[in-house]
Each structure stands twice: as C-alpha cells, then as structure tokens.
Scaffold this active site. Structure first.
Site, mmCIF file in Angstrom:
data_model
loop_
_atom_site.group_PDB
_atom_site.id
_atom_site.type_symbol
_atom_site.label_atom_id
_atom_site.label_comp_id
_atom_site.label_asym_id
_atom_site.label_seq_id
_atom_site.Cartn_x
_atom_site.Cartn_y
_atom_site.Cartn_z
ATOM 1 N N ASP A 1 40.876 -13.859 -86.993
ATOM 2 C CA ASP A 1 40.626 -14.631 -86.843
ATOM 3 C C ASP A 1 40.632 -13.874 -85.084
ATOM 4 O OD1 ASP A 1 39.550 -16.553 -85.442
ATOM 5 O OD2 ASP A 1 41.564 -17.565 -84.556
ATOM 6 N N GLU B 1 50.305 -14.297 -92.484
ATOM 7 C CA GLU B 1 49.815 -15.425 -93.399
ATOM 8 C C GLU B 1 48.511 -14.483 -94.618
ATOM 9 O OE1 GLU B 1 47.111 -17.625 -91.488
ATOM 10 O OE2 GLU B 1 48.758 -18.465 -90.043
ATOM 11 N N TYR C 1 48.706 -25.660 -88.794
ATOM 12 C CA TYR C 1 48.036 -26.514 -87.564
ATOM 13 C C TYR C 1 47.589 -28.434 -88.322
ATOM 14 C CZ TYR C 1 47.535 -22.384 -85.439
ATOM 15 O OH TYR C 1 48.064 -21.205 -84.722
ATOM 16 N N GLU D 1 53.665 -20.362 -85.512
ATOM 17 C CA GLU D 1 52.011 -21.172 -84.804
ATOM 18 C C GLU D 1 51.521 -22.497 -85.002
ATOM 19 O OE1 GLU D 1 48.981 -18.672 -86.318
ATOM 20 O OE2 GLU D 1 49.523 -16.866 -86.380
HETATM 21 C C1 GCB Z 1 46.833 -18.801 -88.008
HETATM 22 C C2 GCB Z 1 46.538 -17.472 -87.471
HETATM 23 C C3 GCB Z 1 46.299 -16.837 -86.231
HETATM 24 C C4 GCB Z 1 44.758 -17.576 -85.811
HETATM 25 C C5 GCB Z 1 44.510 -19.825 -85.671
HETATM 26 C C6 GCB Z 1 44.008 -20.258 -85.716
HETATM 27 O O1 GCB Z 1 47.107 -19.371 -88.709
HETATM 28 O O2 GCB Z 1 47.454 -17.045 -87.858
HETATM 29 O O3 GCB Z 1 44.902 -15.437 -86.034
HETATM 30 O O4 GCB Z 1 44.063 -17.211 -84.711
HETATM 31 O O5 GCB Z 1 45.835 -20.024 -86.799
HETATM 32 O O6 GCB Z 1 43.653 -20.331 -84.159
HETATM 33 O O7 GCB Z 1 42.923 -20.150 -86.420
#
Ligand code: GCB
Length: 647
Positions: free
Chosen positions: A208, A453, A506, A542
């Site tokens: 990403d 990941e 997330y 994260e």
């Molecule tokens: C993740 C990734 C990261 C992305 C992020 C996102 O899990 O490790 O590279 O930018 O999520 O914002 O989706």
C-alpha cells in the site's frame, strides 16, 4: 512464444537476483566518512535522464547507451538526484513508468586521486530502486538487486585505464518487480484487444505505497588507502558501571597491517584503547546509550577511532583511519517485557514511510530533520522503518537523538504462494545479510523485522519464517527478531519463531467500518488470544484510521478528524490495561499521509497520517502528543526541559 521486453526485463532481474544470492557477502559496507586518510565527494545534484520508452524497454541495452554520452542517444531531461523520478515532470507516463530508466552525470575526479596508485576510488549509490547497473566511462563496474540499500564499486582501475580524471557515470535502473523480488510483484499483460492496445501491461503489487523509483539516496565518490578498514562490527554490554565494547575489524589490502582502536568520551577523553583487530574495550563509569525520554542524558555516543598502521624498516605509519559512533546498551526480551539496559522499555512511537511531495522517496535533509522534530515534539520514542530500510543518515539521527528503531526489510506484500519458494527465500536471506551488515552498529536499532503481513497462514510460511528468523539471529545474536503479522493467531505459522509478536489490526476500519464501539472488545480478544497462545510480549505495530484533514463530524464519521481521534482513544483504553501485563508498545499507522497507487479505496494516497503529507498536524497528532508525554512522564526519567508543560 517469444517473451516481450518487460518479460525479458523481469527475467534479467531474476537472473541478477540469483546471481547475487550466489555471492556471499564478503566485503563491508561502512558509511563513507571523511578522515585524515579518506575523502568524500558528493556527486548528487542534477543528472540527465532518459526513460527507455521502447515497447521492449530494451533499446538502451541494444544500442549501448552507456557507451557514449546519453544526450547523443536521444532526448534527455534534467533529473535531480536523490529523488524519485515519478513526480518530477508533468508526464503521467514518467510517473507510472515501468522498466529501464537511464541516468548520467559527468564528474571530475581530483587528479591526485588518480595519480596516487595507493588510493582506492569507490563509487557508491546510497540506494536505487529496484535493480541497477553502473558504468564508468562506458565500462560496467557493478550491478545490484534491491532498493533501499547501498551498493558500491571500486572504480580506481577503470579510471586509471580510461579517460583519466573525467568520469562519466551511467546508471540504469529498473523498477520491475517479480514474484522473487522484495517486495514481490507481477507483470500482467492485458490480452483483450477490445480493451487494451497490443503490448499493454501493468505491474501488480500487494503493498500500500507508491512504487517510487529512481536514485533515492546520494551518489558519492570516496577514497580509502589500498590497505584499508573494510568493516567494523561492535557489540556492547555492561555490568554495574563497566561498559564492554567488543570489536572486530576487517582490513583489506595488506596482510601486515596492525590495527589500533581507541574509544573516546564526548569530551574527547580517551576512555579505552586496544591493539589488534579483535578485542574487548572496558569502559569504567560508563555512560549508557538511553532512549529519548527514558533518561536525563539520552543518546550518549562514544567515538571509536580505528586506525591501521604499517611498519616498514622500523618506521610506523598510519595508513587508514575510520571513526565510528558507538552507543553502549543492551537489549533483552522476556515473556512480558522489552528491556533496554535491563529496564522495561515501552514503544510509544510511529510507523513511517520515506515519502514526500515531489521527491517521493528521495532523501531530503530538511524533511528528515523536520520529521525528527515532529517525533520529539509529540513525545515519540521510537519508529518502525515500515516497510523497508531507511537511509543511513536517518539511523544516524536516531542514534544521536535516542529514537529507538525497529528495522524492517522490504518483505512486504508476500501474498502469493509462489513467493515462498527457494529463490525468494535465498534472496530474502541475502537481503537480511545486506541489511544487518549495514545497520548492525547502530544503537538505535533494537529489533529486526523480516517482513510485513506476509500470508503467514500458507503452508510454506512455517519453513520460510523458521529459516529467515534463525538466519537473521545467526547474523546478529544481540537483537530480537520479529515479523509483522495481520494473520489470525490460530493460523499464523511463523509466530513460533519470533521473539516479539507484532500485530496490525484495523478494528472499526477494514473490519466493522464505523463501529468504534467494538474496538474495546475486539482488541482485548486479539491481545488475549495471541498472548494465551505464545506467551511472548506484544507490540501493536499498526492501528489507525484515515482522516482527510479539515473533514469534521460529530458524532464522528469515517474519514473525519474526529473519527480518527475516536479510533485512537478506543485503542488507547485497551493499551492502558494491557501495558500493565504484556503489551510492550504501540505504533500509530501512520506518522504522515503518504502516496499509494491509484485505487478506489485511496483518495490521492493513504490518509491515516496524524500529520498531513506536508507535515501539518491533524487532531489526532495533538491527542497522541498528550498521551505519549503522559506515558513518558509516568515511565521515564525526564530532564526538566523535556516535561510536557500541560501535564
Ligand atoms: C496495513 C499495511 C500498511 C497499510 C495499512 C493501511 O496493514 O501494513 O502498509 O498502509 O495497513 O492503511 O491499509
């Protein structure tokens, strides 16, 4: 069926990857510094540039563009170095270009460098993405696979044989990614002629961030004497007030050279010295290297001078001198803690990207210094080099400011089972060797991250990560090793091998969008499951939410600054419980907004930054600032100047 140009470029890439795997790393990769015996000449600046837009992308090689000035081969444009080339022009074709691009610069090499045959002249590229070939005066001097790490070539011979002190440097760089590169990618040919013209292809990736390309870090010429210090490895520990620095120096170019090592304190006092290429220095009343906000005198660095001497007819002369900053500290992991100098360390920090307007991933001092100022302003004590190694100058800043680093390799987007094969693994192991070779002496680096990941639930992942983690440990036994997982705890096959569990999640964003009320429950479950299964300390590596700056709503809605804040607050409530148990850190995703490839889930890039891409704070930045300083005040030993005034 004959393969097309891009396929051939990919094949060439693969061959080069294999070839680099076969060569064990023999030489060191010390950062070029000046000393009484060494000179450095920065040849970054304005270069000329040409993208090989031929359908096959191979015209440059067929017509040997390296043999004559690039401008004689066709139209060229100005290109700054270091910088990604993608955002420099108004041309979308250059922005999205895949294949070979050519850089060239004429430089003058000081005549005395050429005349003195005892001088080695080295050409070094801080990094170029992804695969590079280098020529000097039309003669190929080296090639390198992989972005984000330096490569160099001894060009003394070529310079002395070709046109003397005028030097034409040509660098061809190819950003094509394959299943075996890091990160991996695939080239897809679009064959439906009703929708795509003949030869149309795209590069698919599973990460990403924008696949910025070009020469991303400074290009340097530097000298060493023929008998020179090739590499230095230090490891440090301490007992009571005695610091111990074990060192290992490798010298090339002379079998008779003697090595002397001297360690000086910040006031210039010599605190220890030794003769020989290996040994241990003892430092009484040691000043340990402490992280920012953990000690009133953080980031203490000694200076280790290594010199090489030669004795000839009773006369001893110094031939080479190299000075290395050394921080004395230890790192250990227990089942619930991360210990720096035997004291619990809690990561309250950020994930970053090397990313900015116009320059893309190009190294830029103003940006680096601004970012460190922002991290210190918000009370961050750490960052993770998501998702690739950052410039060495950034690690040097971290050493000097006491900012702790999780150093990550570009094993990001490993989602295809074909990327778990032997060729991929061999390249990944080599990459870790190059990374450890470059970064092993930085006190700020406290952990290696071998991937982000990966599809760690796929059957080959168990073997793959067992090998990768154990190889990394064999390269450096003084630091823990991890990889970053987003897999379910029950299906992750690599987790048994790592020292620290790093989890990305997330909640209320990709899962249950809009439902921040679920974060508490889901996050508690996440932590309890992982800890229950592995009894290893956990970092929330994260978490976050996109916020478009200036968008507001109350009650909060996704993409507003209020929503980002609410997500963070809900995570923080759980962190505050779990950090009393086994959670050893929290790293926000992300420090700043960053560019991604174009897609329907990205609005001119990823907006999960707590700062905008231009480094202006969103509401979330103020929230984190209060939190990080509060944690620091509770857990650290702060000098009075460092206390956050409102707390
Ligand atoms: C993740 C990734 C990261 C992305 C992020 C996102 O899990 O490790 O590279 O930018 O999520 O914002 O989706």
């Amino acid at each position: 069926m004959g393969s097309s140009g891009a396929e051939r470029a990919a094949e060439r890439l693969l061959l080069a990857a294999l070839c680099s795997v076969c060569q064990a790393l023999q030489d060191g990769m010390l950062f070029p510094t000046e000393s009484p015996s060494r000179e450095v000449k920065d040849v970054s600046g304005l270069w000329i540039f040409r993208a090989d837009e031929s359908p096959e992308r191979s015209r440059g090689f067929e017509q040997q563009w390296y043999k004559s000035p690039l401008a004689e081969t066709g139209p060229v444009i100005d290109m700054p170095v270091p910088s990604s080339y993608n955002d420099i022009t108004q041309d979308a074709q250059i922005r999205d270009f895949i294949g070979w691009v050519w850089y060239e610069k004429d430089v003058w090499v000081p005549a005395r460098w050429i005349q003195d045959r005892g001088t080695r002249i080295v050409l070094r590229v801080g990094s170029a993405h992804y695969y590079s070939v280098l020529w000097v005066n039309g003669v190929k001097v080296t090639e390198h696979v992989g972005g984000h790490l330096p490569f160099e070539a001894d060009i003394s011979g070529v310079l002395r044989q070709t046109s003397g002190n005028q030097c034409r440097i040509t660098i061809a760089v190819n950003n094509t990614l394959t299943l075996e590169t890091l990160p991996p990618g695939t080239i897809q040919y679009m064959t439906d002629r009703s929708r795509y013209p003949a030869g149309y292809f795209v590069q698919n990736t599973n990460f990403d961030f924008f696949n910025y390309a070009g020469i991303h870090r400074p290009v340097l010429l530097y000298t060493t004497p023929k008998a020179h210090i090739d590499d230095i490895t230090v490891e440090t520990t301490f007992s009571d007030n005695i610091g111990l620095v074990s060192f290992n120096v490798s010298v090339l170019g002379s079998s008779k050279a003697a090595v002397k090592v001297t360690l000086s304190a910040q006031d210039g006092r010599c605190v220890a010295s030794a003769d020989g290429s290996r040994g241990v220095l003892k430092v009484t009343d040691v000043n340990l290297w402490w992280p920012y906000l953990m000690h009133e005198n953080p980031a203490y660095l000694y200076s280790m001078e290594v010199s090489v001497h030669r004795t000839c007819k009773c006369l001893t002369s110094v031939t080479d001198v190299y000075t290395l900053p050394v921080g004395i500290r230890t790192v250990k992991v227990t089942s619930t803690q991360f210990l720096i100098n035997n004291k619990p360390f809690y990561f309250h920090g950020v994930n970053k990207h090397e990313d900015a307007d116009i320059r893309g991933k190009g190294f830029d001092w103003p940006l680096v210094v601004k970012d460190f100022n922002l991290m210190k302003w918000m009370g961050a004590n750490s960052f993770r080099t998501s998702h690739y190694p950052y410039a060495e100058e950034i690690l040097q800043m971290a050493d000097r400011h006491g900012i702790v680093i999780i150093d990550e390799c570009p094993g990001v987007g490993i989602k295809d089972i074909r990327s778990f094969g032997n060729v991929s693994l061999a390249h990944h192991l080599t990459f870790m060797e190059e990374l450890v070779r470059r970064d092993k002496n930085h006190p700020s680096v406290v952990m290696w991250s071998v991937a982000n990941e990966p599809a760690s639930e796929m059957p080959p992942a168990g073997f793959y990560f067992k090998e990768l983690v154990s190889h990394t440990r064999s390269l450096d036994s003084s630091r823990p090793v991890t990889y970053i997982t987003a897999s379910n705890y029950a299906r992750d096959l690599g987790a048994p091998y790592v020292d620290v569990i790093c989890v990305n999640s997330y909640f209320s964003w990709y899962q249950d969008p809009g439902h921040t009320e679920l974060i508490g429950l889901q996050l508690n479950t996440q932590f309890d499951n992982w800890y229950g299964k592995y009894q290893k300390p956990i970092i929330q590596s994260e978490y976050g939410a996109d916020a478009v700056p200036g968008l507001h709503s109350d009650p909060p809605m996704m993409f507003t600054e209020e929503y980002q804040k609410t997500v963070l607050q809900n995570y923080h409530n759980v962190f505050d419980q779990k950090r009393k148990e086994f959670v050893i850190g929290e790293l926000i995703w992300n420090f700043a907004d960053f560019m991604t490839s174009q897609s329907i889930i990205r609005v001119v890039g990823n907006k999960k930054g707590i700062f905008t891409r231009q480094r202006q704070p969103k509401a979330g930045a103020f929230l984190l600032r209060e939190r990080y300083w509060r944690i620091a005040n509770e857990t650290g030993v702060l000098p009075t100047w460092a206390r956050y005034p409102c707390l």
